[in-house]
Design a protein around this motif. Sequence first.
Motif, PDB file in Angstrom:
ATOM      1  N   ALA A 107      46.467 -18.083  52.460  1.00 14.45           N
ATOM      2  CA  ALA A 107      47.359 -16.941  52.275  1.00 14.45           C
ATOM      3  C   ALA A 107      47.765 -16.335  53.611  1.00 14.45           C
ATOM      4  N   LYS A 108      46.870 -16.358  54.588  1.00 20.06           N
ATOM      5  CA  LYS A 108      47.218 -15.865  55.924  1.00 20.06           C
ATOM      6  C   LYS A 108      48.358 -16.682  56.519  1.00 20.06           C
ATOM      7  N   ASN A 109      48.373 -17.973  56.218  1.00 17.53           N
ATOM      8  CA  ASN A 109      49.340 -18.876  56.826  1.00 17.53           C
ATOM      9  C   ASN A 109      50.664 -18.957  56.073  1.00 17.53           C
ATOM     10  N   VAL A 110      50.600 -18.970  54.733  1.00 22.67           N
ATOM     11  CA  VAL A 110      51.834 -19.197  53.970  1.00 22.67           C
ATOM     12  C   VAL A 110      52.123 -18.108  52.938  1.00 22.67           C
ATOM     13  N   GLY A 131      36.660  -9.248  45.875  1.00 28.24           N
ATOM     14  CA  GLY A 131      36.261  -8.317  46.931  1.00 28.24           C
ATOM     15  C   GLY A 131      36.444  -8.904  48.318  1.00 28.24           C
ATOM     16  N   LYS A 132      36.272 -10.224  48.459  1.00 32.62           N
ATOM     17  CA  LYS A 132      36.493 -10.870  49.756  1.00 32.62           C
ATOM     18  C   LYS A 132      37.977 -10.816  50.123  1.00 32.62           C
ATOM     19  N   ALA A 133      38.846 -10.926  49.133  1.00 32.75           N
ATOM     20  CA  ALA A 133      40.276 -10.776  49.400  1.00 32.75           C
ATOM     21  C   ALA A 133      40.574  -9.341  49.857  1.00 32.75           C
ATOM     22  N   LEU A 134      39.902  -8.366  49.232  1.00 27.43           N
ATOM     23  CA  LEU A 134      40.073  -6.968  49.649  1.00 27.43           C
ATOM     24  C   LEU A 134      39.709  -6.789  51.116  1.00 27.43           C
ATOM     25  N   GLU A 135      38.596  -7.391  51.517  1.00 26.58           N
ATOM     26  CA  GLU A 135      38.156  -7.274  52.906  1.00 26.58           C
ATOM     27  C   GLU A 135      39.195  -7.838  53.867  1.00 26.58           C
ATOM     28  N   ALA A 136      39.972  -8.813  53.406  1.00 27.49           N
ATOM     29  CA  ALA A 136      41.032  -9.395  54.230  1.00 27.49           C
ATOM     30  C   ALA A 136      42.352  -8.643  54.067  1.00 27.49           C
ATOM     31  N   VAL A 169      40.541  -9.110  39.132  1.00 31.27           N
ATOM     32  CA  VAL A 169      41.711  -8.866  39.989  1.00 31.27           C
ATOM     33  C   VAL A 169      41.403  -7.646  40.843  1.00 31.27           C
ATOM     34  N   SER A 170      41.680  -7.738  42.142  1.00 27.55           N
ATOM     35  CA  SER A 170      41.470  -6.602  43.045  1.00 27.55           C
ATOM     36  C   SER A 170      42.712  -6.383  43.898  1.00 27.55           C
ATOM     37  N   ALA A 171      42.975  -5.106  44.196  1.00 27.76           N
ATOM     38  CA  ALA A 171      44.102  -4.750  45.059  1.00 27.76           C
ATOM     39  C   ALA A 171      43.677  -3.591  45.950  1.00 27.76           C
ATOM     40  N   PRO A 172      43.979  -3.667  47.249  1.00 24.56           N
ATOM     41  CA  PRO A 172      43.539  -2.606  48.173  1.00 24.56           C
ATOM     42  C   PRO A 172      44.355  -1.329  48.023  1.00 24.56           C
ATOM     43  N   ALA A 173      43.743  -0.232  48.421  1.00 19.65           N
ATOM     44  CA  ALA A 173      44.427   1.058  48.494  1.00 19.65           C
ATOM     45  C   ALA A 173      44.179   1.632  49.882  1.00 19.65           C
ATOM     46  N   ILE A 290      46.653 -13.230  47.697  1.00 23.26           N
ATOM     47  CA  ILE A 290      48.054 -12.878  47.972  1.00 23.26           C
ATOM     48  C   ILE A 290      48.104 -12.015  49.223  1.00 23.26           C
ATOM     49  N   ASN A 291      48.801 -12.503  50.234  1.00 18.62           N
ATOM     50  CA  ASN A 291      48.993 -11.767  51.483  1.00 18.62           C
ATOM     51  C   ASN A 291      50.104 -10.752  51.279  1.00 18.62           C
TER      52      ASN A 291
END
Length: 372
Positions: A107-110, A131-136, A169-173, A290-291
Amino acid sequence: MSSVFVQVQREALHSFVANTFRSSGMSEEDSLLATEVLCYADENGFDTHGVANLDRIYISSQQDGRIHAQAQYEIVTEAPGTALMDARNGLGLIAGARAMELAIEKAKNVGIGCVVVRHSSHFGSAGYYTGKALEAGMIGMAMTNLGSQTIARPIGGKVAMIGTNPIAVSAPAGEVPPFVLDMSTTVVATGKIQAARRRGESIPEGWLIDDEGKTVTDPNAYFDGTGHLQMLGGSLETGGAKGYGLGLMVDILCGVLSGANVGPDPRLLEPDGQRYGQEDQNIGHFFLAINIDAFRPKDEFKSHMDRMLLTLLGCPTDSSVKQVVYPGYLETVRKQASDLVQLDITVYEQLTKLANRLGLSELKVEKEVSVI
């Protein structure tokens, strides 16, 4: 009626679990990673998917060879934004963590990374991976089926053909806790029924029904086969078709797409088909990262999330609650409040027996509490 719990230091719990995994033949690196994934559940209040399963699912399966402690996963096919991973009958906690790491890198790349996994095993709490996606700083999605293990009946059916098939499903705030949804597609995870049986408690109406469709509140009914777990939503009239559809979606994305087993298998229709449905090998997982920056500036996204979530927190309440919250809010507040992790006293006793059996030091209790 009150339930008894013990509280242990987070670091002590991690050390105990890591030592247990190492004793089963896992490497130092994998033991520490598996510990992080498993303990996430207890640290966030999801005790159905935490160390209560340490011996019952993970150690016992490694000892009898169903899970290979030293398995090395293989990337079968790969493109810039996708990959298929074969876990080679290894620990789902490890395969899941590695697969989500790969999805995040893609996701970082594309902009989007999607990784599916086959030949895996139980992967713990789906929320850990998102949660790992949240950290990113990304949106994350994780799902798993149960391979060929069948737990729930399709709507109107008399044979169990679907697993609990969870979705997270997680999404940052920005200024408020992130959105973290972690749910089974059955009305409840089976771990909650197991927890009620351990504590000698009845279960709420609507979790189980008998062959006549009448509600069952004795958790033992699930284990003796007279109580049947319902899909999310319950009956057709109350929205059970939605849970049924979501459960099948998970089987498609985790099983059919990856080549793992799925719940609805023709062998279940054979005279001795129910024996086939008790196996849990070749479980499949699905991970998506998802980036946000590929769609809009991340700061704008987080600000928009804050406005939405703060609106929910400010919603006037009825008489049943003090404050309206959203998925992930209470877990974040609870985790920030203490370094102590709370365990069911019966789970702690199981861990003590496991330690004695393996010749390991017992887990130290800091405090015992009763909860009404």
